[in-house]
Design a protein around this motif. Structure first.
Motif, short mmCIF file in Angstrom:
data_model
loop_
_atom_site.label_atom_id
_atom_site.label_comp_id
_atom_site.label_asym_id
_atom_site.label_seq_id
_atom_site.Cartn_x
_atom_site.Cartn_y
_atom_site.Cartn_z
N LEU A 30 0.82 -1.21 0.00
CA LEU A 30 0.00 0.00 0.00
C LEU A 30 0.85 1.27 0.00
CD1 LEU A 30 -2.68 -1.10 2.61
CD2 LEU A 30 -3.03 -0.80 0.14
N ASP A 31 2.04 1.18 0.57
CA ASP A 31 2.96 2.34 0.66
C ASP A 31 3.66 2.53 -0.68
OD1 ASP A 31 4.63 4.38 1.50
OD2 ASP A 31 5.95 3.06 2.63
N SER A 32 2.94 3.09 -1.63
CA SER A 32 3.44 3.15 -3.01
C SER A 32 4.69 4.01 -3.18
CB SER A 32 2.34 3.61 -3.97
OG SER A 32 1.86 4.89 -3.59
N ASN A 33 4.86 5.05 -2.37
CA ASN A 33 6.07 5.87 -2.51
C ASN A 33 7.20 5.42 -1.59
OD1 ASN A 33 5.27 6.82 0.00
ND2 ASN A 33 5.09 8.95 -0.63
N LYS A 34 6.96 4.35 -0.83
CA LYS A 34 7.98 3.70 0.01
C LYS A 34 8.62 4.63 1.03
CE LYS A 34 7.15 0.04 -2.33
NZ LYS A 34 5.91 -0.57 -1.94
N ASP A 35 7.80 5.55 1.59
CA ASP A 35 8.34 6.45 2.60
C ASP A 35 8.09 5.97 4.03
OD1 ASP A 35 5.62 6.92 2.88
OD2 ASP A 35 5.78 9.11 2.80
N GLY A 36 7.46 4.80 4.16
CA GLY A 36 7.21 4.24 5.49
C GLY A 36 5.90 4.68 6.11
N TYR A 37 5.07 5.38 5.35
CA TYR A 37 3.78 5.84 5.84
C TYR A 37 2.72 5.65 4.76
CZ TYR A 37 6.43 8.19 9.48
OH TYR A 37 7.26 8.46 10.52
N LEU A 38 1.49 5.44 5.20
CA LEU A 38 0.36 5.43 4.28
C LEU A 38 -0.33 6.78 4.37
CD1 LEU A 38 -1.24 1.96 5.10
CD2 LEU A 38 0.44 2.52 3.33
N THR A 39 -0.70 7.31 3.22
CA THR A 39 -1.43 8.57 3.17
C THR A 39 -2.77 8.33 2.48
OG1 THR A 39 -0.48 9.19 1.04
CG2 THR A 39 0.71 9.92 3.04
N LYS A 40 -3.64 9.31 2.59
CA LYS A 40 -4.94 9.19 1.93
C LYS A 40 -4.77 9.03 0.43
CE LYS A 40 -7.48 11.67 5.45
NZ LYS A 40 -8.25 12.86 5.79
#
Length: 78
Positions: A30-40
């Motif tokens: 789910l973390d498509s940008n691989k920054d370690g967080y999920l966003t809306k």
């Protein structure tokens, strides 16, 4: 008897490890940008998950960490 207990303990530990890995893999997917967080924005394509976002975001910083994701699943999916 000790052998059965040892086998059950090993199976239980393996089960928890597999579940933790599955949660991490789902989070990473789910973390498509691989920054370690999920966003809306990352959950826009999955409205059923986006509806849960506010419940997952326990510190209200508009992003969900792996810890928040795991905590929600651990505490709410018995």
């Amino acid at each position: 008897m000790k052998g059965i207990l040892a086998i059950l303990t090993m199976l239980l530990a393996t089960s928890f490890s597999a579940m933790a890995l599955d949660v991490k893999q789902r989070f990473d997917h789910l973390d498509s940008n691989k920054d370690g967080y999920l966003t809306k924005n990352e959950l826009d394509a999955q409205p059923q998950l986006l509806k849960q976002f506010q419940r997952w975001d326990s510190d209200r910083d508009d992003r969900v960490s792996l810890v928040e994701f795991k905590n929600f699943l651990t505490n709410n999916l018995h």
